[in-house]
Design a protein around this motif. Structure first.
Motif, PDB file in Angstrom:
ATOM      1  N   LEU A   1       0.808  -1.185   0.052  1.00  0.00           N
ATOM      2  CA  LEU A   1      -0.006  -0.017   0.152  1.00  0.00           C
ATOM      3  C   LEU A   1       0.862   1.407  -0.019  1.00  0.00           C
ATOM      4  CD1 LEU A   1      -2.779   1.514   0.265  1.00  0.00           C
ATOM      5  CD2 LEU A   1      -2.793   0.990   2.739  1.00  0.00           C
ATOM      6  N   ASP A   2       2.048   1.173   0.672  1.00  0.00           N
ATOM      7  CA  ASP A   2       2.817   2.317   0.923  1.00  0.00           C
ATOM      8  C   ASP A   2       3.551   2.619  -0.530  1.00  0.00           C
ATOM      9  OD1 ASP A   2       3.571   4.294   2.939  1.00  0.00           O
ATOM     10  OD2 ASP A   2       5.796   3.626   2.622  1.00  0.00           O
ATOM     11  N   GLN A   3       3.753   1.363  -1.276  1.00  0.00           N
ATOM     12  CA  GLN A   3       4.312   1.613  -2.518  1.00  0.00           C
ATOM     13  C   GLN A   3       3.248   2.236  -3.325  1.00  0.00           C
ATOM     14  OE1 GLN A   3       6.340  -2.351  -2.487  1.00  0.00           O
ATOM     15  NE2 GLN A   3       8.175  -1.258  -2.974  1.00  0.00           N
ATOM     16  N   GLY A   4       2.177   2.136  -3.274  1.00  0.00           N
ATOM     17  CA  GLY A   4       0.936   2.658  -4.071  1.00  0.00           C
ATOM     18  C   GLY A   4       0.397   1.437  -4.996  1.00  0.00           C
ATOM     19  N   ASP A   5       1.063   0.142  -4.734  1.00  0.00           N
ATOM     20  CA  ASP A   5       0.608  -0.888  -5.300  1.00  0.00           C
ATOM     21  C   ASP A   5      -1.106  -1.451  -4.816  1.00  0.00           C
ATOM     22  OD1 ASP A   5       0.057  -3.562  -6.752  1.00  0.00           O
ATOM     23  OD2 ASP A   5       2.020  -4.166  -6.434  1.00  0.00           O
ATOM     24  N   PHE A   6      -1.902  -0.671  -5.045  1.00  0.00           N
ATOM     25  CA  PHE A   6      -3.374  -0.806  -4.432  1.00  0.00           C
ATOM     26  C   PHE A   6      -3.796  -2.239  -4.784  1.00  0.00           C
ATOM     27  CE2 PHE A   6      -3.223   4.001  -4.793  1.00  0.00           C
ATOM     28  CZ  PHE A   6      -2.905   3.998  -3.739  1.00  0.00           C
ATOM     29  N   ALA A   7      -3.585  -2.836  -5.862  1.00  0.00           N
ATOM     30  CA  ALA A   7      -4.221  -3.841  -6.335  1.00  0.00           C
ATOM     31  C   ALA A   7      -3.791  -5.319  -5.475  1.00  0.00           C
ATOM     32  CB  ALA A   7      -3.986  -4.260  -7.958  1.00  0.00           C
ATOM     33  N   GLN A   8      -2.403  -5.275  -5.423  1.00  0.00           N
ATOM     34  CA  GLN A   8      -1.541  -6.302  -4.630  1.00  0.00           C
ATOM     35  C   GLN A   8      -1.994  -6.011  -3.248  1.00  0.00           C
ATOM     36  OE1 GLN A   8       0.393  -8.868  -5.070  1.00  0.00           O
ATOM     37  NE2 GLN A   8       0.317  -8.799  -7.351  1.00  0.00           N
ATOM     38  N   ALA A   9      -1.900  -4.750  -2.773  1.00  0.00           N
ATOM     39  CA  ALA A   9      -2.363  -4.635  -1.316  1.00  0.00           C
ATOM     40  C   ALA A   9      -3.776  -5.060  -0.977  1.00  0.00           C
ATOM     41  CB  ALA A   9      -2.164  -3.209  -0.938  1.00  0.00           C
ATOM     42  N   THR A  10      -4.748  -4.766  -1.904  1.00  0.00           N
ATOM     43  CA  THR A  10      -5.850  -5.348  -1.419  1.00  0.00           C
ATOM     44  C   THR A  10      -5.966  -6.692  -1.436  1.00  0.00           C
ATOM     45  OG1 THR A  10      -6.988  -3.474  -2.927  1.00  0.00           O
ATOM     46  CG2 THR A  10      -8.505  -5.287  -2.737  1.00  0.00           C
ATOM     47  N   GLU A  11      -5.435  -7.406  -2.447  1.00  0.00           N
ATOM     48  CA  GLU A  11      -5.418  -8.909  -2.343  1.00  0.00           C
ATOM     49  C   GLU A  11      -4.946  -9.369  -0.998  1.00  0.00           C
ATOM     50  OE1 GLU A  11      -2.695 -12.048  -4.375  1.00  0.00           O
ATOM     51  OE2 GLU A  11      -3.601 -10.662  -5.869  1.00  0.00           O
ATOM     52  N   LYS A  12      -3.726  -8.650  -0.471  1.00  0.00           N
ATOM     53  CA  LYS A  12      -3.113  -9.272   0.773  1.00  0.00           C
ATOM     54  C   LYS A  12      -4.031  -9.186   1.906  1.00  0.00           C
ATOM     55  CE  LYS A  12       0.406 -10.731  -1.372  1.00  0.00           C
ATOM     56  NZ  LYS A  12      -0.121 -10.918  -2.585  1.00  0.00           N
ATOM     57  N   PHE A  13      -4.678  -7.981   1.994  1.00  0.00           N
ATOM     58  CA  PHE A  13      -5.670  -7.538   3.233  1.00  0.00           C
ATOM     59  C   PHE A  13      -6.569  -8.304   3.105  1.00  0.00           C
ATOM     60  CE2 PHE A  13      -3.751  -2.911   2.728  1.00  0.00           C
ATOM     61  CZ  PHE A  13      -3.062  -3.095   3.729  1.00  0.00           C
TER      62      PHE A  13
ATOM     63  N   LEU B   1      -7.642   1.684   2.748  1.00  0.00           N
ATOM     64  CA  LEU B   1      -7.349   1.586   1.250  1.00  0.00           C
ATOM     65  C   LEU B   1      -8.312   1.749   0.250  1.00  0.00           C
ATOM     66  CD1 LEU B   1      -5.181   0.177  -0.721  1.00  0.00           C
ATOM     67  CD2 LEU B   1      -6.501  -2.149  -0.688  1.00  0.00           C
ATOM     68  N   SER B   2      -9.816   1.449   0.999  1.00  0.00           N
ATOM     69  CA  SER B   2     -10.686   1.753   0.231  1.00  0.00           C
ATOM     70  C   SER B   2     -11.044   3.385  -0.038  1.00  0.00           C
ATOM     71  CB  SER B   2     -12.190   1.318   0.719  1.00  0.00           C
ATOM     72  OG  SER B   2     -11.944   0.057   0.975  1.00  0.00           O
ATOM     73  N   LEU B   3     -10.695   4.043   1.174  1.00  0.00           N
ATOM     74  CA  LEU B   3     -10.740   5.530   1.105  1.00  0.00           C
ATOM     75  C   LEU B   3      -9.680   6.030   0.055  1.00  0.00           C
ATOM     76  CD1 LEU B   3     -10.871   6.883   4.651  1.00  0.00           C
ATOM     77  CD2 LEU B   3     -12.694   7.244   2.504  1.00  0.00           C
ATOM     78  N   GLN B   4      -8.261   5.613   0.130  1.00  0.00           N
ATOM     79  CA  GLN B   4      -7.290   5.960  -0.507  1.00  0.00           C
ATOM     80  C   GLN B   4      -7.379   5.991  -1.950  1.00  0.00           C
ATOM     81  OE1 GLN B   4      -3.310   4.963   0.885  1.00  0.00           O
ATOM     82  NE2 GLN B   4      -3.199   6.255   2.570  1.00  0.00           N
ATOM     83  N   TRP B   5      -7.864   4.633  -2.137  1.00  0.00           N
ATOM     84  CA  TRP B   5      -7.624   4.242  -3.819  1.00  0.00           C
ATOM     85  C   TRP B   5      -9.117   4.387  -4.641  1.00  0.00           C
ATOM     86  CZ3 TRP B   5      -7.543  -1.665  -5.517  1.00  0.00           C
ATOM     87  CH2 TRP B   5      -7.431  -1.694  -6.971  1.00  0.00           C
ATOM     88  N   LYS B   6     -10.174   3.982  -3.895  1.00  0.00           N
ATOM     89  CA  LYS B   6     -11.501   4.194  -4.661  1.00  0.00           C
ATOM     90  C   LYS B   6     -12.213   5.362  -4.023  1.00  0.00           C
ATOM     91  CE  LYS B   6     -12.020  -0.811  -5.209  1.00  0.00           C
ATOM     92  NZ  LYS B   6     -12.647  -1.878  -4.190  1.00  0.00           N
ATOM     93  N   LYS B   7     -11.627   5.871  -2.945  1.00  0.00           N
ATOM     94  CA  LYS B   7     -12.472   7.084  -2.364  1.00  0.00           C
ATOM     95  C   LYS B   7     -13.878   6.593  -2.206  1.00  0.00           C
ATOM     96  CE  LYS B   7      -9.311  10.023  -3.926  1.00  0.00           C
ATOM     97  NZ  LYS B   7      -8.160   9.610  -3.031  1.00  0.00           N
ATOM     98  N   ASP B   8     -13.918   5.338  -1.739  1.00  0.00           N
ATOM     99  CA  ASP B   8     -15.399   4.563  -1.550  1.00  0.00           C
ATOM    100  C   ASP B   8     -15.608   4.804   0.239  1.00  0.00           C
ATOM    101  OD1 ASP B   8     -17.688   3.030  -0.938  1.00  0.00           O
ATOM    102  OD2 ASP B   8     -16.861   1.709  -2.406  1.00  0.00           O
ATOM    103  N   ALA B   9     -16.124   5.825   0.549  1.00  0.00           N
ATOM    104  CA  ALA B   9     -16.422   6.103   1.959  1.00  0.00           C
ATOM    105  C   ALA B   9     -17.322   5.053   2.695  1.00  0.00           C
ATOM    106  CB  ALA B   9     -16.777   7.588   2.160  1.00  0.00           C
TER     107      ALA B   9
END
Lengths: 53, 347
Positions: free
Chosen positions: B274-286, B317-325
């Protein structure tokens, strides 16, 4: 070290989201919750500051 | 407070004087209220999730056998052990107190736990007293020295540090590092090959921003016990903080191989991604971490409480990436529900 990031971050983030969405009464509920969760005086100071704003 | 805030709104926050006044009044108000509330506040333990996370940062040890003809204190101690296993920490804390009051066969251990609970409650003075009593009875307890070292960091002249673990900021009040290091040295005098001590010294060094020494401690701890997941995960995080990105990724991939079912590994790896901006991979791991936590909590005899950090991270991540509150709200509420209800498997 003892820090309780889960509870702190979950309540504080939730409160901020609700506030941004204009759901102030619900937000306040979570700001109050973070006051309850605070264990040290310093944590309390920051929690109260958010709840008051 | 309201008057100054109103003035700011009328002036559309253009004038620094009024804004500063709000800050000043707010600070004074918060300080006074905090002091008042602190006096009245019962010293309660935080969520069982949190207590368990701290207790698990020491490798599990079996409880000592209770004597065949147990005293009343021994029986209280036996109940305390059972309550810890059931993650009923407030009750466990009372039973340890009782065992000490009545006297029991394992006083140093009971005092270790009363000190630990005091520390977790945010009462470092009592924690140190209890650890001192424990060490006076038996100084050959590396764990107690290591715990006292951590408590020293909450005492002394407090300084506030803002600590970024990887995606989250935590405010810490750190105290006496010199005393802490002396206690770690004592612990290693007793047992120079205790993986817990290296891990906890690593934690203190990490929190002080000394990532290089922290990494050495984590590596030493991992070398001494290859099955201890926390030291290996933290090694990966420390390497990342040092800018050794490749090494960090290697460490995490090794962790994924060696600890296939560890939610911690997936969660921390996700934080780094997530810190590296790899949102897709981060999502998968979480998501994997959340699923592993759900599974381990749902099996009979499984975990009594869930680690909710992956849920919190997924929300961020949902907030940062998708802005999905809305999605963020859903995950945060699940996290809070898990903390108040102890077990929850989500919807």
């Amino acid at each position: 070290m003892v820090v309780d990031p889960e509870a702190d971050i979950a309540t504080a983030t939730l409160a901020q989201i609700l506030l941004q969405e204009g759901r102030a009464p619900e937000a306040l509920e979570y700001f109050e919750k973070s006051v309850e969760l605070a264990r040290t005086e310093q944590e309390l100071v920051s929690s109260i500051s958010y709840a008051e704003v | 407070m309201s008057d100054w805030t109103a003035a700011c709104i009328v002036e559309e926050f253009k004038y620094q004087d009024s804004t500063n006044a709000v800050q000043r009044v707010l600070k004074r108000l918060a300080d006074t209220q905090a002091a008042e509330r602190m006096e009245k506040k019962p010293r309660k333990l935080p969520s069982p999730n949190f207590v368990l996370a701290y207790l698990s940062s020491f490798r599990p040890k079996p409880w000592p056998a209770i004597p065949e003809n147990p005293s009343e204190g021994d029986l209280a101690l036996q109940e305390a052990f059972k309550l810890v296993d059931e993650a009923e920490f407030n009750d466990a804390s009372d039973k340890f107190d009782k065992a000490i009051e009545l006297g029991c066969s394992y006083m140093p251990l009971a005092l270790n736990y009363t000190g630990t609970f005091a520390f977790i409650r945010g009462d470092p003075d009592t924690a140190i007293e209890e650890f001192n009593k424990s060490l006076a009875l038996d100084e050959k307890q590396p764990q107690v020295w290591a715990k006292r070292a951590s408590v020293q960091m909450e005492k002394g002249t407090p300084r506030i540090f803002r600590q970024r673990t990887s995606v989250t900021w935590t405010e810490l009040i750190l105290g006496d590092r010199t005393e802490a290091m002396k206690d770690f040295a004592k612990a290693l005098e007793v047992d120079p090959s205790d993986p817990d001590v290296y891990y906890h010294r690593g934690q203190v060094r990490f929190l002080m921003g000394d990532f290089s020494d922290a990494a050495s401690d984590y590596a030493k701890s991992a070398e001494l016990d290859k099955k201890f997941v926390y030291s290996q995960v933290q090694l990966g995080v420390a390497q990342y903080k040092l800018g050794q990105i490749k090494d960090s990724m290697v460490t995490f991939r090794k962790c994924l191989k060696n600890f296939k079912n560890s939610a911690e590994v997936y969660n921390y790896y996700g934080e780094i991604l997530l810190d590296q901006g790899d949102f897709a991979q981060a999502t998968e791991k979480f998501e994997t971490a959340i699923e592993l936590e759900r599974q381990s909590a749902s099996v009979p005899g499984g975990k009594k409480v869930r680690n909710v950090m992956p849920l919190v991270n997924k929300a961020i991540l949902s907030l940062q990436w998708k802005k999905d509150a809305l999605e963020a709200e859903k995950y945060l509420k699940e996290a809070l529900k898990c903390m108040s209800l102890r077990i929850c498997c989500g919807d």
